[in-house]
Enzyme design. Structure first.
Site, mmCIF file in Angstrom:
data_model
loop_
_atom_site.group_PDB
_atom_site.id
_atom_site.type_symbol
_atom_site.label_atom_id
_atom_site.label_comp_id
_atom_site.label_asym_id
_atom_site.label_seq_id
_atom_site.Cartn_x
_atom_site.Cartn_y
_atom_site.Cartn_z
ATOM 1 N N HIS A 21 -17.724 49.054 85.899
ATOM 2 C CA HIS A 21 -16.884 47.848 85.871
ATOM 3 C C HIS A 21 -15.411 48.234 85.703
ATOM 4 O O HIS A 21 -14.547 47.775 86.468
ATOM 5 C CB HIS A 21 -17.328 46.960 84.710
ATOM 6 C CG HIS A 21 -16.511 45.721 84.549
ATOM 7 N ND1 HIS A 21 -16.878 44.510 85.093
ATOM 8 C CD2 HIS A 21 -15.332 45.486 83.893
ATOM 9 C CE1 HIS A 21 -15.976 43.595 84.792
ATOM 10 N NE2 HIS A 21 -15.024 44.172 84.057
ATOM 11 N N GLU A 22 -15.129 49.080 84.729
ATOM 12 C CA GLU A 22 -13.739 49.471 84.479
ATOM 13 C C GLU A 22 -13.194 50.349 85.600
ATOM 14 O O GLU A 22 -12.003 50.284 85.915
ATOM 15 C CB GLU A 22 -13.643 50.204 83.135
ATOM 16 C CG GLU A 22 -14.014 49.360 81.933
ATOM 17 C CD GLU A 22 -13.168 48.101 81.798
ATOM 18 O OE1 GLU A 22 -11.997 48.125 82.226
ATOM 19 O OE2 GLU A 22 -13.683 47.097 81.277
ATOM 20 N N HIS A 25 -11.677 48.172 88.186
ATOM 21 C CA HIS A 25 -10.300 47.804 87.834
ATOM 22 C C HIS A 25 -9.338 48.960 88.121
ATOM 23 O O HIS A 25 -8.239 48.750 88.663
ATOM 24 C CB HIS A 25 -10.207 47.442 86.348
ATOM 25 C CG HIS A 25 -10.874 46.152 85.982
ATOM 26 N ND1 HIS A 25 -10.668 44.975 86.666
ATOM 27 C CD2 HIS A 25 -11.741 45.850 84.963
ATOM 28 C CE1 HIS A 25 -11.372 44.004 86.095
ATOM 29 N NE2 HIS A 25 -12.036 44.514 85.080
#
Length: 455
Positions: A21-22, A25
């Site tokens: 998920h990170e 980003h």
């Protein structure tokens, strides 16, 4: 050992999903020209770090393994240290609203992409699953009145081909959420047919189910479940009631006390409910039928007294391997991820209006329990679990709650519509409200987890 395995399985799954998920980003920030200061796996105090690349991004491992974050160059967090003039164009808040939307949305998108990759890999490899053959134990049920019969195999639902039991469950729950009727094409044994089988069309009225019926095993509310093998006896344990009565391995139990035995599960239930009570078993052995009386020995199980004949019974359903080609697997995986995401949003909506109980909200304890169970079952089950949790993480982060990605996307959507960013005062109030809402959701989830584990 089970506890250690459960903890490790949970940490590996959550750590992997949060890191992905990170990383979404991070990649989006780099592509949009934003400077990344730190990428941390874990939260809290940094215990190991190394700076890499032209920007000297700090890649760190932090003390708490539950979570992670990407720290970008952001003027809102640089109040004490001024940003060098050459870095100002790479500051997050100076980017266009569309770039900020891309950066924020990239985290949930990475979770959905991971789910697609995991599902596609599983479909290419092949997943052993029970076939979609049904068990109808009662004539007084919605399923029987609609026309379903014991032993029917579901071939399609509303025109969509069904290969396995899980696919049948998935299609039916989606139709149930839509309050519609499911058109089932089933294959049924028929001695008069040339090949011994015939197809039937059955309209199953799922609109009769309420929102609360969808909690847990909703198919039992309709009156059917997964088919089980006939009541054929397996190994006879020495010295047990079955051996003393003269029962043999391979005997098929047709009836107990003149009541027909549907399958092995029904046999087990009837024996368990008769501790110390003599039972007349009608047996089929090598084309000969006869009666044998056997008395189940009482045993205490789960705090209750149950009957045991000391005989093994095969209860595993008939299996198939769901396997598709590479292109078809990717398409199928994308469709499954999309459908799962939509269903999650629908269930959340029904919770908000009270149609579905908040008992369905799960937290880290339940997730950890499932992580341990699936890891003990095998790699396929564990990867399927990870794909599902990855979708849940993506959906959760898209909720329009401040402090989550969805809350930031809501701000930026308002900015697109109004032409100006939301005020700092509004943002502060919304952050506090969002944090309070998130804490309340976590409290409900923990409470539900504890209740489940205790029960």
């Amino acid at each position: 050992m089970k506890l250690i395995q459960t903890i490790l399985a949970f940490l590996v799954a959550l750590g992997t999903l949060v890191t992905i998920h990170e990383f979404g980003h991070y990649l989006a920030a780099r592509l949009c020209g934003v400077k990344v200061l730190r990428f941390s796996v874990g939260m809290g105090k940094v215990i190991f770090s190394r700076r890499l690349g032209k920007d000297q991004t700090e890649w760190a491992i932090s003390m708490l393994p539950l979570g992670g974050y990407v720290k970008m160059l952001d003027i809102r967090e640089q109040s004490e240290t001024p940003i060098p003039k050459e870095d100002l164009p790479r500051e997050f808040c100076r980017q266009s609203v569309w770039k900020r939307i891309i950066i924020v949305a990239a985290g949930p998108f990475a979770n959905f992409l991971l789910a697609i990759m995991l599902y596609a890999a599983l479909f290419i490899h092949g997943i052993p699953e029970p076939i979609a053959k049904i068990r109808v134990p009662s004539t007084n049920s919605i399923a029987y009145e609609a026309g379903l019969r014991h032993g029917d195999q579901i071939l399609s639902i509303n025109g969509l081909a069904v290969q396995s039991w899980s696919e049948a469950q998935w299609e039916l729950i989606q139709r149930a959420l839509a309050k519609g009727t499911a058109e089932l094409i089933v294959e049924r044994r028929a001695s008069e047919a040339p090949n011994g089988k015939v197809d039937r069309v059955v309209d199953l009225p799922l609109q009769q189910l309420s929102g609360k019926d969808l909690e847990g095993d909703f198919l039992s509310k309709l009156g059917f479940s997964l088919s089980r093998p006939p009541a054929v006896l397996g190994e006879i344990l020495p010295g047990g009631p079955a051996q003393l009565a003269g029962l043999q391995q391979g005997d098929r139990v047709l009836a107990i006390n003149d009541v027909s035995v549907l399958d092995g599960l029904a046999f087990t239930e009837m024996v368990s409910a008769s501790p110390g009570i003599p039972l007349k078993l009608h047996i089929l052995r090598s084309r000969a039928e006869f009666d044998i009386v056997a008395t189940p020995v009482p045993e205490v199980f789960g705090g209750s007294k149950v009957g045991r004949l000391k005989v093994q019974m095969m209860l595993a359903p008939e299996m198939t391997v769901v396997k598709t080609g590479v292109v078809a697997s990717v398409v199928k995986a994308a469709q499954k991820t999309w459908d799962t995401s939509l269903m999650s949003f629908k269930m959340l909506g029904k919770m908000l209006v009270g149609e579905v109980s908040l008992k369905n909200v799960t937290g880290p304890l339940t997730i950890a329990d499932y992580a341990g169970q699936t890891s003990r079952t095998g790699v396929i089950s564990y990867l399927s679990f990870m794909a599902l949790i990855s979708i849940s993480l993506g959906v959760m982060n898209l909720l329009p709650i401040p402090v989550l990605d969805g809350g930031h996307l809501l701000y930026y959507s308002l900015e697109v519509l109004t032409g100006k960013p939301v005020s700092e005062r509004f943002g502060e109030i919304a952050q506090r409200a969002g944090l309070a809402l998130l804490m309340a959701m976590m409290a409900v989830a923990f409470f539900n987890d504890i209740v489940r584990l205790m029960s």
